[in-house]
Write an enzyme that holds these catalytic residues in place. Structure first.
Site, short mmCIF file in Angstrom:
data_model
loop_
_atom_site.label_atom_id
_atom_site.label_comp_id
_atom_site.label_asym_id
_atom_site.label_seq_id
_atom_site.Cartn_x
_atom_site.Cartn_y
_atom_site.Cartn_z
N HIS A 76 -8.04 14.13 -17.61
CA HIS A 76 -8.12 14.34 -19.06
C HIS A 76 -8.24 15.83 -19.33
O HIS A 76 -9.13 16.50 -18.81
CB HIS A 76 -9.33 13.59 -19.64
CG HIS A 76 -9.06 12.12 -19.82
ND1 HIS A 76 -9.33 11.45 -20.99
CD2 HIS A 76 -8.52 11.21 -18.99
CE1 HIS A 76 -8.98 10.18 -20.87
NE2 HIS A 76 -8.50 10.00 -19.66
N TYR A 205 -15.27 11.63 -29.51
CA TYR A 205 -16.71 11.68 -29.80
C TYR A 205 -16.82 11.82 -31.31
O TYR A 205 -16.46 12.85 -31.86
CB TYR A 205 -17.37 12.88 -29.12
CG TYR A 205 -17.53 12.77 -27.61
CD1 TYR A 205 -16.47 13.02 -26.74
CD2 TYR A 205 -18.76 12.42 -27.05
CE1 TYR A 205 -16.63 12.92 -25.36
CE2 TYR A 205 -18.93 12.32 -25.68
CZ TYR A 205 -17.86 12.58 -24.84
OH TYR A 205 -18.04 12.49 -23.47
N PRO A 294 -26.72 9.97 -22.06
CA PRO A 294 -25.35 9.84 -21.56
C PRO A 294 -24.30 10.72 -22.24
O PRO A 294 -23.24 10.95 -21.66
CB PRO A 294 -25.03 8.36 -21.82
CG PRO A 294 -25.94 7.94 -22.91
CD PRO A 294 -27.19 8.76 -22.76
N LYS A 298 -23.10 13.73 -17.87
CA LYS A 298 -23.51 14.68 -16.83
C LYS A 298 -24.21 14.02 -15.64
O LYS A 298 -24.37 14.64 -14.58
CB LYS A 298 -24.44 15.75 -17.43
CG LYS A 298 -23.71 16.84 -18.17
CD LYS A 298 -23.13 17.86 -17.21
CE LYS A 298 -22.04 18.71 -17.81
NZ LYS A 298 -20.69 18.19 -17.65
N TYR A 386 -18.70 20.91 -20.35
CA TYR A 386 -18.18 19.54 -20.18
C TYR A 386 -17.40 19.41 -18.87
O TYR A 386 -17.55 18.44 -18.14
CB TYR A 386 -17.27 19.19 -21.36
CG TYR A 386 -17.00 17.71 -21.50
CD1 TYR A 386 -17.72 16.92 -22.38
CD2 TYR A 386 -16.01 17.09 -20.74
CE1 TYR A 386 -17.47 15.55 -22.51
CE2 TYR A 386 -15.75 15.73 -20.85
CZ TYR A 386 -16.49 14.97 -21.74
OH TYR A 386 -16.24 13.64 -21.85
C1 DHB Z 1 -18.21 7.66 -20.73
C2 DHB Z 1 -19.58 7.78 -20.80
C3 DHB Z 1 -20.14 8.93 -21.32
O1 DHB Z 1 -21.48 9.07 -21.37
C4 DHB Z 1 -19.36 9.96 -21.78
O2 DHB Z 1 -19.94 11.06 -22.32
C5 DHB Z 1 -18.00 9.84 -21.70
C6 DHB Z 1 -17.42 8.69 -21.17
C7 DHB Z 1 -17.60 6.43 -20.19
O3 DHB Z 1 -18.34 5.54 -19.74
O4 DHB Z 1 -16.37 6.30 -20.23
#
Ligand code: DHB
Length: 393
Positions: A76, A205, A294, A298, A386
């Protein structure tokens, strides 16, 4: 009956941190024993996040731990931040020359377990660590109970706690300062896996007035999506129609492709860093040492970064008797840990709607999002964190 095994490094926990460490140490000829209280099937099927930093992918592929990430995962090159009715793409290669890979953590674990078993690694599932002895001396020992309820002693030269957020090793390392640095958040994520084609090619997001949503992917036929919910939400309380209504309302401008939902879960948010990462001949890595919320994915990446540092320190200690890197381990690891803590907290607070947020809070948040997406410096800061700060060579 008690069985005693001897090895150079006793690793508690067969998650990404423990398995990768045994893999890297084996490459240097350093034997280890890895135990985990879970079964192999449980480890290989528990759904976790899916984003791997460029550096994580480089380590996995360069060392042969997982090459499937390159064939079955997908690169990505950006994410979208959506707020106030508009999407803003953050172009990773254009800003920082790196990308991320979408490859579910449990797939990486399948690869790591297969590689360790193929190499003849002593890897014991269903084996629960119950205590530690002698970590202040030079023969630290893990006391465990096997799946057959037998006592097991693993005598080692070094013990690694890679045993997750409910770590047993942490008690021995932290002693009286077990509390650590801690923060809770007043929300959680409601996560789903569904059978449907992707609704977007990259992750979205989205900060919407009713709360956050994340549109992620898994494959051409399976998608992963999340929306902000109450921390004590019951994953079974909502109908599929209610879940889709909530998700659709939180990504205005995108018509999500709906499909049967075959898994749902609620993820609690916590930030945590253990006060002590090392004591004598024991260290903590991965979730045993720290937990992040989440947002920004990370968790596994930070575990890999800990292990890259620890591998170097253990090679120096166990092959050359050089204690300098292990003596500096806690300090060096903590720099990245706190950067990742900051990034995860920042993404979380910038994108979620806190209960009781005022109009001021809401407008300030939109101001913050605009300062990020409308500035090269802002986008670069996000892209750098990121995709992951560089790992030591
Ligand atoms: C996913 C989980 C995340 O916490 C994130 O920031 C991006 C993707 C996922 O499970 O696809």
């Amino acid at each position: 009956m008690t069985t005693t095994v001897r090895t150079r490094v006793a690793i508690v926990g067969a998650g990404p941190a423990g398995l990768l460490l045994s893999h890297l140490l084996a490459d240097a000829g350093i034997d280890s024993v890895v135990i985990d209280q879970r079964s192999r099937a449980e480890i290989e099927s528990t759904i976790r996040a899916g984003i791997l930093e460029q550096g994580t992918v480089d380590v996995l592929t360069r060392t042969g731990a997982s090459t499937r990430v390159l064939t079955d995962g997908s690169r990505h090159d950006g994410i979208e931040l959506r707020f106030d009715g508009h999407g803003h793409r953050i172009d990773f290669p254009g800003l920082v020359g790196r990308s991320v890979w979408l490859y579910p953590q449990h797939e990486a674990l399948k690869d790591l377990i297969a590689a360790r078993i193929a190499a003849g690694q002593d890897l014991r599932f269903g084996t629960t660590a119950v205590g530690m002895e002698g970590i202040d001396g030079d023969r630290p020992t893990v006391i465990a109970t096997t799946a057959e309820e037998e006592d097991l002693r693993i005598e080692a030269e070094f013990v690694v706690g890679a045993d997750g957020s409910r770590s047993v090793v942490r008690g021995a390392v932290s002693g009286a300062s077990a509390g650590g640095y801690f923060r809770e958040y007043p929300f959680a994520w409601f996560g789903i896996l569904c059978e449907a084609p992707p609704s977007a090619h990259e992750l979205i997001y989205s900060n919407a007035p009713d709360g956050f949503a994340l549109i992620s992917q898994r494959s051409a036929t399976v998608q992963r999506m999340y929306f902000q919910c109450e921390p004590d939400a019951d994953p079974n309380a909502l109908s599929e129609a209610q879940i889709w209504d909530t998700l659709q309302a939180r990504v205005p401008g995108t018509a999500l492709t709906e499909g049967p939902i075959f898994q749902r879960d609620v993820l609690r948010f916590r930030s945590f860093v253990a006060r002590e990462l090392r004591r004598g001949r024991a260290v903590l890595v991965g979730d045993a040492a720290h937990t992040v919320p989440p947002t920004g994915a990370k968790g596994m990446n930070l575990a890999v970064a800990d292990v890259v540092l620890l591998d170097r320190a253990l090679r120096a200690l166990l092959l050359d008797g050089d204690e300098r890197l292990i003596d500096g381990f806690a300090e060096s690891a903590s720099h990245r840990i706190w950067k990742a803590q900051h990034f995860s907290w920042w993404m979380t607070s910038m994108l979620h709607v806190a209960p009781g947020a005022t109009d001021f809070d809401r407008r300030r948040q939109l101001g913050e999002l605009r300062s990020v997406v409308e500035s090269d410096a802002g986008r670069t800061f996000l892209a750098e964190a990121y995709t992951g700060w560089p790992l030591p060579e």
